[in-house]
Design an enzyme around this catalytic site. Structure first.
Site, PDB file in Angstrom:
ATOM      1  N   ARG A 151      67.259   9.966   4.740  1.00 53.34           N
ATOM      2  CA  ARG A 151      65.923  10.092   4.164  1.00 53.34           C
ATOM      3  C   ARG A 151      65.959  11.263   3.187  1.00 53.34           C
ATOM      4  O   ARG A 151      66.772  12.183   3.324  1.00 53.34           O
ATOM      5  CB  ARG A 151      64.878  10.366   5.250  1.00 53.34           C
ATOM      6  CG  ARG A 151      64.762   9.296   6.329  1.00 53.34           C
ATOM      7  CD  ARG A 151      63.729   9.705   7.373  1.00 53.34           C
ATOM      8  NE  ARG A 151      63.534   8.697   8.392  1.00 53.34           N
ATOM      9  CZ  ARG A 151      64.154   8.673   9.576  1.00 53.34           C
ATOM     10  NH1 ARG A 151      65.020   9.640   9.875  1.00 53.34           N
ATOM     11  NH2 ARG A 151      63.924   7.711  10.447  1.00 53.34           N
ATOM     12  N   LYS A 175      63.500  12.797  11.918  1.00 54.49           N
ATOM     13  CA  LYS A 175      62.083  12.842  12.273  1.00 54.49           C
ATOM     14  C   LYS A 175      61.896  13.416  13.671  1.00 54.49           C
ATOM     15  O   LYS A 175      62.701  13.168  14.569  1.00 54.49           O
ATOM     16  CB  LYS A 175      61.490  11.436  12.225  1.00 54.49           C
ATOM     17  CG  LYS A 175      61.185  10.934  10.818  1.00 54.49           C
ATOM     18  CD  LYS A 175      60.457   9.601  10.872  1.00 54.49           C
ATOM     19  CE  LYS A 175      60.030   9.142   9.497  1.00 54.49           C
ATOM     20  NZ  LYS A 175      59.307   7.854   9.551  1.00 54.49           N
ATOM     21  N   HIS A 246      64.482   6.420  -1.163  1.00 55.92           N
ATOM     22  CA  HIS A 246      64.618   5.600   0.039  1.00 55.92           C
ATOM     23  C   HIS A 246      65.419   4.328  -0.237  1.00 55.92           C
ATOM     24  O   HIS A 246      65.979   3.731   0.688  1.00 55.92           O
ATOM     25  CB  HIS A 246      63.224   5.247   0.576  1.00 55.92           C
ATOM     26  CG  HIS A 246      63.145   5.252   2.073  1.00 55.92           C
ATOM     27  ND1 HIS A 246      63.299   6.401   2.816  1.00 55.92           N
ATOM     28  CD2 HIS A 246      62.956   4.241   2.961  1.00 55.92           C
ATOM     29  CE1 HIS A 246      63.180   6.100   4.107  1.00 55.92           C
ATOM     30  NE2 HIS A 246      62.987   4.802   4.219  1.00 55.92           N
ATOM     31  N   ARG A 249      68.884   4.579   0.947  1.00 57.32           N
ATOM     32  CA  ARG A 249      68.961   4.427   2.407  1.00 57.32           C
ATOM     33  C   ARG A 249      68.930   2.940   2.785  1.00 57.32           C
ATOM     34  O   ARG A 249      69.705   2.489   3.625  1.00 57.32           O
ATOM     35  CB  ARG A 249      67.798   5.186   3.044  1.00 57.32           C
ATOM     36  CG  ARG A 249      67.690   5.080   4.561  1.00 57.32           C
ATOM     37  CD  ARG A 249      66.612   6.064   5.018  1.00 57.32           C
ATOM     38  NE  ARG A 249      66.061   5.767   6.318  1.00 57.32           N
ATOM     39  CZ  ARG A 249      66.552   6.226   7.472  1.00 57.32           C
ATOM     40  NH1 ARG A 249      67.639   6.977   7.468  1.00 57.32           N
ATOM     41  NH2 ARG A 249      65.967   5.934   8.619  1.00 57.32           N
ATOM     42  N   HIS A 272      66.696   5.349  13.775  1.00 57.66           N
ATOM     43  CA  HIS A 272      65.535   4.562  14.194  1.00 57.66           C
ATOM     44  C   HIS A 272      65.422   4.589  15.714  1.00 57.66           C
ATOM     45  O   HIS A 272      66.397   4.329  16.415  1.00 57.66           O
ATOM     46  CB  HIS A 272      65.678   3.098  13.740  1.00 57.66           C
ATOM     47  CG  HIS A 272      65.480   2.906  12.275  1.00 57.66           C
ATOM     48  ND1 HIS A 272      65.885   1.768  11.603  1.00 57.66           N
ATOM     49  CD2 HIS A 272      64.916   3.705  11.327  1.00 57.66           C
ATOM     50  CE1 HIS A 272      65.578   1.883  10.317  1.00 57.66           C
ATOM     51  NE2 HIS A 272      64.999   3.050  10.132  1.00 57.66           N
ATOM     52  N   TYR A 281      66.609  -5.372   8.143  1.00 57.94           N
ATOM     53  CA  TYR A 281      67.832  -5.585   7.364  1.00 57.94           C
ATOM     54  C   TYR A 281      68.499  -6.914   7.702  1.00 57.94           C
ATOM     55  O   TYR A 281      69.279  -7.422   6.911  1.00 57.94           O
ATOM     56  CB  TYR A 281      68.786  -4.414   7.578  1.00 57.94           C
ATOM     57  CG  TYR A 281      68.175  -3.124   7.108  1.00 57.94           C
ATOM     58  CD1 TYR A 281      67.978  -2.890   5.747  1.00 57.94           C
ATOM     59  CD2 TYR A 281      67.727  -2.170   8.011  1.00 57.94           C
ATOM     60  CE1 TYR A 281      67.373  -1.728   5.306  1.00 57.94           C
ATOM     61  CE2 TYR A 281      67.125  -1.008   7.584  1.00 57.94           C
ATOM     62  CZ  TYR A 281      66.953  -0.789   6.227  1.00 57.94           C
ATOM     63  OH  TYR A 281      66.337   0.349   5.795  1.00 57.94           O
TER      64      TYR A 281
END
Length: 302
Positions: A151, A175, A246, A249, A272, A281
């Site tokens: 990110r 995150k 992004h 990514r 994630h 994806y």
């Protein structure tokens, strides 16, 4: 049952709960508390107390958001914030029943992100003017983001002390202050070594000594600055797609999947929490496979 007497204190305690108990990022916790304040304002206007709030009241609140044109994705985030808030209230003994247990989120159409091909990424890097400090740095930025699936906030916050080139991996602060280990390619490392030769001529500002990517004045780069760098390179290359940091990514994840990587491994490298986030994806890859069949299968032209 505890009294709901000081709502400002309860909101403050809720934000602390989100950060330290749920592990959410500060920006996410602020968004959630803002969403709760929207609900409290609505309930106040309807003369409904928190303790008397029903599922029907919450559906009416969400309907009001829809009526004023709030995007379904924003509505979904508001539902998440409200669920967390009522869970907190029940956990802390302010309410007996949680009215959000059966609250449904609005349906959100899944939009597939734009992806850069490896040829387009190579073209971006080749467009960079490596006779300047900025050019050498920007080329390393593009390859590091693409090679590691970072990110933009993870890139700008990347630390020198978290680079383990002998082992060929880096530690990324993701995150919710959650760290993860991500492999890094030898090519990305070679570009970083070139950049470090130039970085050594700078005097980092106080607080930025351990930051990998610095601006010309020795300070930490902003996310907006990275956005403009990538946008500018795409324009020079003639890439017409809707591109942001992004996108690199997304390209990282898609190219891994196309190459046969396991979805769980991609999930870990992206950081994630839920595999469903990574599963977008799979949809991209199916589109790629369909195109491959159309182009290369002997029956496709019949």
């Amino acid at each position: 049952m505890r009294e709901i007497d000081d709502i400002n204190r309860i909101i403050s305690d809720f934000q602390t709960f989100l950060i330290y108990e749920k592990g959410l990022a500060k920006n996410t916790s602020i968004s959630y508390t803002d969403d709760v304040n929207k609900l409290l304002h609505y309930l106040e206007g309807a003369n409904i107390t928190l303790r008397d709030t029903s599922e029907d009241n919450l559906h009416e609140f969400l309907a009001s958001l829809h009526d004023i044109g709030i995007h379904p994705r924003s509505q979904a985030r508001i539902v998440s914030g409200i669920r967390s808030f009522f869970h907190f209230l029940k956990l802390e003994g302010y309410i007996e029943n949680n009215p959000t247990q059966l609250l449904e989120q609005p349906k959100i159409g899944r939009k597939l992100p734009d992806i850069l091909s490896i040829e387009e990424i190579n073209a971006m890097e080749e467009t960079v003017d490596t006779s300047t400090y900025e050019g050498i740095r920007n080329k390393a930025i593009i390859e590091t983001m693409y090679s590691c699936g970072l990110r933009v906030s993870e890139l700008t916050g990347l630390k020198m002390s978290n680079l383990y080139f002998e082992e060929e991996y880096i530690i990324v602060d993701g995150k919710g202050n959650k760290q993860r280990m991500v492999p890094i390619s030898q090519y990305a490392m070679s570009l970083l070594y070139d950049y470090f030769d130039e970085r050594g001529n700078l005097t980092p500002k106080r607080g930025s000594e351990d930051i990998v990517f610095l601006n010309r004045r020795g300070g930490q780069m902003s996310r907006v600055m990275v956005f403009y760098i990538i946008k500018g390179l795409c324009e020079k290359c003639g890439i017409k797609k809707n591109i942001s940091p992004h996108t690199l990514r997304h390209s990282f994840a898609t190219h891994l999947l196309e190459g046969g990587a396991n979805l769980r491994a991609i999930q870990q490298m992206l950081g994630h929490e839920s595999i469903t986030t990574t599963e977008i994806y799979v949809h991209i890859d199916r589109s790629y496979l369909r195109q491959e069949i159309l182009e290369h299968h002997p029956r496709s032209g019949k």
